[in-house]
Design a protein around this motif. Sequence first.
Motif, short mmCIF file in Angstrom:
data_model
loop_
_atom_site.label_atom_id
_atom_site.label_comp_id
_atom_site.label_asym_id
_atom_site.label_seq_id
_atom_site.Cartn_x
_atom_site.Cartn_y
_atom_site.Cartn_z
N CYS A 2 0.88 -1.18 0.00
CA CYS A 2 0.00 0.00 0.00
C CYS A 2 0.91 1.22 0.00
O CYS A 2 1.75 1.37 0.91
N ILE A 3 0.75 2.09 -0.98
CA ILE A 3 1.65 3.26 -1.08
C ILE A 3 1.49 4.21 0.11
O ILE A 3 2.41 4.96 0.42
N VAL A 4 0.34 4.16 0.76
CA VAL A 4 0.10 5.07 1.89
C VAL A 4 0.86 4.58 3.13
O VAL A 4 1.64 5.32 3.74
N HIS A 5 0.64 3.32 3.49
CA HIS A 5 1.30 2.79 4.69
C HIS A 5 2.81 2.62 4.50
O HIS A 5 3.58 2.73 5.45
N GLN A 6 3.21 2.38 3.25
CA GLN A 6 4.64 2.25 2.95
C GLN A 6 5.37 3.56 3.23
O GLN A 6 6.55 3.58 3.55
N ALA A 7 4.64 4.69 3.10
CA ALA A 7 5.30 6.00 3.16
C ALA A 7 5.56 6.48 4.60
O ALA A 7 6.29 7.46 4.79
N PHE A 8 4.99 5.82 5.62
CA PHE A 8 5.21 6.32 6.97
C PHE A 8 6.70 6.36 7.28
O PHE A 8 7.43 5.41 6.99
N SER A 9 7.11 7.46 7.90
CA SER A 9 8.53 7.67 8.14
C SER A 9 8.90 7.22 9.56
O SER A 9 8.34 7.71 10.55
N GLU A 10 9.86 6.31 9.63
CA GLU A 10 10.33 5.85 10.95
C GLU A 10 11.00 7.02 11.69
O GLU A 10 10.83 7.16 12.91
N THR A 11 11.73 7.86 10.94
CA THR A 11 12.41 9.00 11.57
C THR A 11 11.38 9.92 12.23
O THR A 11 11.54 10.34 13.38
N GLU A 12 10.29 10.23 11.48
CA GLU A 12 9.26 11.11 12.03
C GLU A 12 8.56 10.46 13.21
O GLU A 12 8.21 11.12 14.18
N LEU A 13 8.36 9.14 13.13
CA LEU A 13 7.72 8.43 14.24
C LEU A 13 8.61 8.49 15.49
O LEU A 13 8.11 8.75 16.60
N LEU A 14 9.91 8.30 15.30
CA LEU A 14 10.81 8.36 16.46
C LEU A 14 10.84 9.76 17.06
O LEU A 14 10.89 9.92 18.29
N LYS A 15 10.76 10.79 16.19
CA LYS A 15 10.71 12.18 16.71
C LYS A 15 9.45 12.37 17.55
O LYS A 15 9.50 12.94 18.64
N LEU A 16 8.31 11.86 17.04
CA LEU A 16 7.04 12.00 17.77
C LEU A 16 7.09 11.25 19.11
O LEU A 16 6.59 11.74 20.12
N LYS A 17 7.71 10.08 19.09
CA LYS A 17 7.81 9.30 20.33
C LYS A 17 8.66 10.05 21.38
O LYS A 17 8.35 10.04 22.57
N VAL A 67 0.90 9.82 12.29
CA VAL A 67 2.33 9.73 11.96
C VAL A 67 2.50 10.24 10.53
O VAL A 67 1.76 9.81 9.63
N PRO A 68 3.43 11.16 10.30
CA PRO A 68 3.59 11.68 8.94
C PRO A 68 4.29 10.69 8.01
O PRO A 68 5.00 9.79 8.45
N GLY A 69 4.08 10.91 6.73
CA GLY A 69 4.84 10.17 5.73
C GLY A 69 6.04 11.01 5.31
O GLY A 69 6.14 12.18 5.67
N GLY A 70 6.93 10.43 4.55
CA GLY A 70 8.08 11.16 3.98
C GLY A 70 8.84 11.92 5.05
O GLY A 70 9.12 11.41 6.13
N ASP A 71 9.16 13.19 4.75
CA ASP A 71 9.93 14.00 5.71
C ASP A 71 9.00 14.78 6.65
O ASP A 71 9.43 15.68 7.35
N GLY A 72 7.72 14.45 6.63
CA GLY A 72 6.78 15.11 7.52
C GLY A 72 6.16 16.35 6.90
O GLY A 72 5.26 16.96 7.47
N ASN A 73 6.64 16.76 5.72
CA ASN A 73 6.11 17.98 5.09
C ASN A 73 5.17 17.69 3.92
O ASN A 73 4.82 18.58 3.17
N CYS A 74 4.83 16.42 3.74
CA CYS A 74 3.96 16.10 2.60
C CYS A 74 2.63 15.53 3.14
O CYS A 74 2.49 15.28 4.33
N ASN A 75 1.69 15.32 2.22
CA ASN A 75 0.41 14.70 2.59
C ASN A 75 0.41 13.23 2.22
O ASN A 75 -0.65 12.65 1.99
N CYS A 76 1.60 12.61 2.14
CA CYS A 76 1.64 11.26 1.57
C CYS A 76 1.16 10.19 2.54
O CYS A 76 1.18 9.01 2.21
N ASN A 77 0.71 10.56 3.76
CA ASN A 77 0.05 9.55 4.60
C ASN A 77 -1.45 9.52 4.32
O ASN A 77 -2.20 8.81 4.99
N MET A 78 -1.91 10.30 3.35
CA MET A 78 -3.34 10.29 2.99
C MET A 78 -3.54 9.46 1.72
O MET A 78 -2.72 9.53 0.80
#
Length: 333
Positions: free
Chosen positions: A179-194, A261-272
């Motif tokens: 799934c292109i949406v779930h594939q795009a979630f960023s581990e880096t952004e998730l770790l920042k949020l955590k 959780v954002p996708g990519g670098d957190g500046n895109c809408n790619c989690n939609m």
Amino acid sequence: MSVLGKPPAGDELLAEIQRLKEERNAVILAHYYQKPEIQDLADFVGDSLDLSRKAAATDAEVIAFCGVRFMAETAKILSPEKTVILPDMDAGCSLEDSCPPDQFKAFREAHPDHIALTYINCSAEVKALSDIIVTSSSAQQILDQIPLDQPIIFGPDRHLGGYLARKSGRDMLLWPGICIVHQAFSETELLKLKAEHPGAPVAAHPECPPHIIDHADHVGSTSSILKFCSETDSDTVLVATEPHIIHQMEKARPDKTFIGVPGGDGNCNCNMCPYMALNTLEKLYVALRDLEPRIEMSDELMDAARLPLQRMLDMAGGTVGMGDVGKPLFKKD
Ligand code: 13P
Ligand code: SF4
């Protein structure tokens, strides 16, 4: 847009959709990834399994399906006598696109001893080539009913298949779809949020890749994520699935904070999901007015695709027997 003219706007649009719904004896079914205004108008909002069950059971003459095409096709296959409309026929799915029926057929033929356990996110043709359909909420329960010595092909989502294989310890042959949406979630952004929200649990959909799943406190279908988020004691939850579901979480628990959780670098809408986003209230209005775009398939295709779908409904209902679908696939011990 239809030759009959432009849809109305604002409250008039909402009132006209309600009027048309009654006039057509229609039911509006919506997935959790739809825009909030569509979720709020729908008669029922749910995950893929709930929506399949609703479609199979409805008395309405028309099903207005606010989701993606494979979901509306499933509704038509399970209720072939109904008129099923989809506001935008281009609302596809990257998982469906990743699994062309001719290639899937060849793959099956290369592994004749395997049964095909297939995620509902696929075309009707691929369903017709499969033995049992699963959704993310029913996959584990259905897998547990398959004898351990039965070789299995799982497609088209390699992440859901991989998650199930790791959890169950079973070795399944995985189709390489994502799934292109779930594939795009960023581990880096998730770790920042955590780090910003220490102690906040992570709820993730099994379509996420393992580097996201590994950080999750809860993994499950959209309805299971919603339940977890509604019931957790934590004030804040990090949500690794399509963020339109947060609308339902905020309705259920306005006292809590849900962060997508954002996708990519957190500046895109790619989690939609770009496919889900194609449906709008205006297109729903036109679809109810014109009864178009309409899902149409041959009886032969629907009959072939219904069998593995009916197995899913039977097996997800907790019965090992195959209900009214005839010959069981597996011998009981
Ligand atoms: P569920 O709602 O069944 O969890 O599926 C999510 C999905 O990807 C829908 O396309
Ligand atoms: Fe398909 Fe992914 Fe969109 Fe679901 S979220 S419809 S799996 S592309």
